[in-house]
Design an enzyme around this catalytic site. Structure first.
Site, PDB file in Angstrom:
ATOM      1  N   CYS A 100       0.829  -1.229   0.000  1.00  0.00           N
ATOM      2  CA  CYS A 100       0.000   0.000   0.000  1.00  0.00           C
ATOM      3  C   CYS A 100       0.854   1.266   0.000  1.00  0.00           C
ATOM      4  O   CYS A 100       0.365   2.360  -0.266  1.00  0.00           O
ATOM      5  CB  CYS A 100      -0.914   0.026   1.216  1.00  0.00           C
ATOM      6  SG  CYS A 100      -2.143  -1.276   1.169  1.00  0.00           S
ATOM      7  N   ASN A 102     -10.237   0.404  -0.769  1.00  0.00           N
ATOM      8  CA  ASN A 102      -8.785   0.500  -0.620  1.00  0.00           C
ATOM      9  C   ASN A 102      -8.149  -0.127  -1.866  1.00  0.00           C
ATOM     10  O   ASN A 102      -8.218  -1.345  -2.048  1.00  0.00           O
ATOM     11  CB  ASN A 102      -8.408  -0.269   0.660  1.00  0.00           C
ATOM     12  CG  ASN A 102      -6.919  -0.348   0.902  1.00  0.00           C
ATOM     13  OD1 ASN A 102      -6.113  -0.107  -0.003  1.00  0.00           O
ATOM     14  ND2 ASN A 102      -6.544  -0.715   2.112  1.00  0.00           N
ATOM     15  N   HIS A 145      -2.996   7.440   1.422  1.00  0.00           N
ATOM     16  CA  HIS A 145      -3.481   6.098   1.098  1.00  0.00           C
ATOM     17  C   HIS A 145      -4.845   5.915   1.769  1.00  0.00           C
ATOM     18  O   HIS A 145      -5.015   6.210   2.956  1.00  0.00           O
ATOM     19  CB  HIS A 145      -2.499   5.047   1.605  1.00  0.00           C
ATOM     20  CG  HIS A 145      -3.052   3.658   1.506  1.00  0.00           C
ATOM     21  ND1 HIS A 145      -3.594   3.178   0.336  1.00  0.00           N
ATOM     22  CD2 HIS A 145      -3.196   2.677   2.440  1.00  0.00           C
ATOM     23  CE1 HIS A 145      -4.022   1.945   0.545  1.00  0.00           C
ATOM     24  NE2 HIS A 145      -3.801   1.624   1.810  1.00  0.00           N
TER      25      HIS A 145
HETATM   26  O1  UT7 Z   1      -4.242  -0.778   3.276  1.00  0.00           O
HETATM   27  C1  UT7 Z   1      -3.408  -1.000   4.355  1.00  0.00           C
HETATM   28  C2  UT7 Z   1      -3.738  -2.208   5.108  1.00  0.00           C
HETATM   29  N1  UT7 Z   1      -5.044  -2.375   5.623  1.00  0.00           N
HETATM   30  C3  UT7 Z   1      -5.656  -1.533   6.487  1.00  0.00           C
HETATM   31  O2  UT7 Z   1      -5.270  -0.430   6.743  1.00  0.00           O
HETATM   32  C4  UT7 Z   1      -6.878  -2.072   7.172  1.00  0.00           C
HETATM   33  C5  UT7 Z   1      -6.952  -1.624   8.624  1.00  0.00           C
HETATM   34  N2  UT7 Z   1      -7.995  -2.307   9.336  1.00  0.00           N
HETATM   35  C6  UT7 Z   1      -9.324  -2.055   9.148  1.00  0.00           C
HETATM   36  O3  UT7 Z   1      -9.688  -1.247   8.321  1.00  0.00           O
HETATM   37  C7  UT7 Z   1     -10.305  -2.770  10.037  1.00  0.00           C
HETATM   38  O4  UT7 Z   1      -9.612  -3.506  11.002  1.00  0.00           O
HETATM   39  C8  UT7 Z   1     -11.279  -3.713   9.269  1.00  0.00           C
HETATM   40  C9  UT7 Z   1     -12.262  -2.913   8.472  1.00  0.00           C
HETATM   41  C10 UT7 Z   1     -10.521  -4.663   8.365  1.00  0.00           C
HETATM   42  C11 UT7 Z   1     -12.060  -4.550  10.292  1.00  0.00           C
HETATM   43  O5  UT7 Z   1     -12.741  -3.688  11.174  1.00  0.00           O
HETATM   44  P1  UT7 Z   1     -12.616  -3.877  12.759  1.00  0.00           P
HETATM   45  O6  UT7 Z   1     -13.465  -2.848  13.357  1.00  0.00           O
HETATM   46  O7  UT7 Z   1     -11.164  -3.867  13.123  1.00  0.00           O
HETATM   47  O8  UT7 Z   1     -13.254  -5.309  12.958  1.00  0.00           O
HETATM   48  P2  UT7 Z   1     -12.623  -6.603  13.647  1.00  0.00           P
HETATM   49  O9  UT7 Z   1     -11.736  -7.316  12.679  1.00  0.00           O
HETATM   50  O10 UT7 Z   1     -12.061  -6.251  15.014  1.00  0.00           O
HETATM   51  O11 UT7 Z   1     -13.931  -7.467  13.889  1.00  0.00           O
HETATM   52  C12 UT7 Z   1     -14.993  -7.001  14.755  1.00  0.00           C
HETATM   53  C13 UT7 Z   1     -16.191  -7.885  14.548  1.00  0.00           C
HETATM   54  C14 UT7 Z   1     -15.872  -9.366  14.595  1.00  0.00           C
HETATM   55  O12 UT7 Z   1     -16.964 -10.026  15.188  1.00  0.00           O
HETATM   56  P3  UT7 Z   1     -16.911 -10.501  16.739  1.00  0.00           P
HETATM   57  O13 UT7 Z   1     -15.738 -11.445  16.796  1.00  0.00           O
HETATM   58  O14 UT7 Z   1     -16.702  -9.247  17.519  1.00  0.00           O
HETATM   59  O15 UT7 Z   1     -18.235 -11.133  16.930  1.00  0.00           O
HETATM   60  C15 UT7 Z   1     -15.790  -9.755  13.133  1.00  0.00           C
HETATM   61  O16 UT7 Z   1     -16.097 -11.109  12.922  1.00  0.00           O
HETATM   62  O17 UT7 Z   1     -16.756  -7.644  13.253  1.00  0.00           O
HETATM   63  C16 UT7 Z   1     -16.862  -8.865  12.543  1.00  0.00           C
HETATM   64  N3  UT7 Z   1     -16.651  -8.611  11.116  1.00  0.00           N
HETATM   65  C17 UT7 Z   1     -17.635  -8.317  10.276  1.00  0.00           C
HETATM   66  N4  UT7 Z   1     -18.966  -8.196  10.471  1.00  0.00           N
HETATM   67  C18 UT7 Z   1     -19.695  -7.882   9.390  1.00  0.00           C
HETATM   68  C19 UT7 Z   1     -15.461  -8.599  10.441  1.00  0.00           C
HETATM   69  N5  UT7 Z   1     -15.700  -8.316   9.154  1.00  0.00           N
HETATM   70  C20 UT7 Z   1     -17.031  -8.144   9.028  1.00  0.00           C
HETATM   71  C21 UT7 Z   1     -17.865  -7.815   7.945  1.00  0.00           C
HETATM   72  N6  UT7 Z   1     -19.192  -7.687   8.178  1.00  0.00           N
HETATM   73  N7  UT7 Z   1     -17.384  -7.625   6.711  1.00  0.00           N
END
Ligand code: UT7
Length: 337
Positions: free
Chosen positions: A121, A294, A264
């Site tokens: 990225c 992204n 980014h």
């Molecule tokens: O480009 C450079 C590299 N990448 C980034 O910069 C990405 C940085 N990270 C992020 O943008 C975020 O971490 C994400 C958008 C990828 C994920 O969001 P988050 O708020 O960090 O979610 P999480 O992974 O901590 O998951 C929270 C909950 C989980 O459920 P439980 O375990 O709390 O019940 C996940 O299973 O949200 C759930 N979850 C979803 N729910 C609905 C994860 N993905 C999804 C989804 N839809 N697509």
């Protein structure tokens, strides 16, 4: 064409962008996996993204060549003016040849140098710093830097892959630079950093040997992005403001001396946090992640092309480019346009 060695200015002379035909909205994703428009918008700010189709010539080199054609047109240059084509990508169609060489062939084979760089990225921002020095140093006169990625090829659009499938989109963006007699044009300050020990926060394993120590990957993981989303988020939220401050300090400028921050687009929440930290108004830190997701190496040039074509970035402006991502990597490039 190369020129006499010696310090000189570097002018941005043209930009371009290309996206695939097909869009994939949050509503489309709701039909493919257990997710919701509300969750995606709240957590990421993304509403839709573009998804490439190789059968439609929408791989990295197809999109890159289209964007480069538009950038050449905007610059009023022809293919034979190019001295070097650099493509920043982590999703070249093939490991060999480099995507930059396929792009060169597609635009008419100018015979100039062409190679890829992979900084994930952060690749386009690292590419800006590298390309600038090649022109500033006097060896190359006209350089095209492409940022292109098609992360959709590395996803499973199922509930198991939902935390990465929702954020990535496909696109290409291009900037063309030329040597200029005005030495004040070009980079004012830049930085490039890596914490290689953080590699396991985002990686694309090919086989079980690529797994981090102690991790057993299922075969279904091979060829697909593995991301510790929360870990990367924490890294980015902390790193981003520090990177801005470091670059401002190197340049001896205040945050409001910079006309535009072109970042980014990884997550709207990360961008908004940086905006608040530096008390910047909305018009000064550009966000278009809602329409593209992204797009990895393409996200910064995609923003820049929109800003240039809408007149919001123009000659005379100071523009800070910022990237961070897999590696882990982070870097900046502050320009006097
Ligand atoms: O480009 C450079 C590299 N990448 C980034 O910069 C990405 C940085 N990270 C992020 O943008 C975020 O971490 C994400 C958008 C990828 C994920 O969001 P988050 O708020 O960090 O979610 P999480 O992974 O901590 O998951 C929270 C909950 C989980 O459920 P439980 O375990 O709390 O019940 C996940 O299973 O949200 C759930 N979850 C979803 N729910 C609905 C994860 N993905 C999804 C989804 N839809 N697509």
């Amino acid at each position: 064409m190369t020129g006499a060695p010696g310090p000189r200015g570097v002018r941005l002379v043209g930009t371009g962008r290309a996206v695939p035909k097909r869009t994939l909205t949050n509503a489309d994703l709701e039909k493919l996996m257990d997710t919701s428009d509300e969750w995606i918008v709240q957590r990421t700010g993304i509403r839709t993204r573009y998804i490439s189709d190789r059968a439609n010539d929408e791989g990295v080199s197809g999109l890159g060549a289209r964007a480069l054609g538009l950038a050449l047109e905007a610059a009023g240059l022809s293919v034979s003016d190019l001295d070097l084509i650099i493509c920043s990508t982590m999703t070249a169609e093939m490991p060999c040849p480099p995507a930059a060489c396929l792009i060169a062939a597609r635009i008419g084979n100018p015979g100039c140098g062409a190679f890829d760089i992979n900084g994930a990225c952060c690749g386009f921002v690292f590419g800006l710093n590298v390309a600038h020095e090649m022109v500033r140093g006097g060896t190359y006169r006209t350089v095209a830097l492409i940022g292109a990625d098609t992360l959709s090829a590395l996803q499973t659009y199922t509930t198991a892959g939902r935390s990465t499938a929702i954020i990535f989109g496909d696109a290409a963006g291009v900037v063309i630079f030329r040597a200029d007699p005005n030495p004040s044009l070009g980079i004012i300050a830049q930085s490039m950093h890596t914490d290689g020990t953080g590699w396991k926060d985002i990686y694309v394993p090919r086989c079980r040997h690529d797994a981090p120590p102690g991790v057993e990957l299922p075969e279904s993981a091979f060829g697909h992005v593995q991301m510790n989303g929360a870990g990367v988020f924490k890294f980015a939220v902390g790193t981003f403001p520090r990177l801005i401050q470091e670059t401002l300090d190197k340049a001896g400028l205040r945050a409001t001396d910079v006309d535009m921050y072109v970042c980014h687009q990884s997550n709207a929440r990360i961008l908004h946090a940086a905006r608040e930290r530096f008390n910047l108004d909305e018009s000064r830190l550009y966000v278009n992640i809602d329409r593209y997701g992204n797009t990895v190496a393409a996200s910064v040039p995609l923003c820049l092309d929109e800003l240039v074509r809408s007149g919001r970035v123009k000659p005379g402006h100071k523009v800070m480019f910022l990237g961070f991502g897999g590696g882990l990597t982070w870097g900046s490039s502050l320009w006097q346009l």
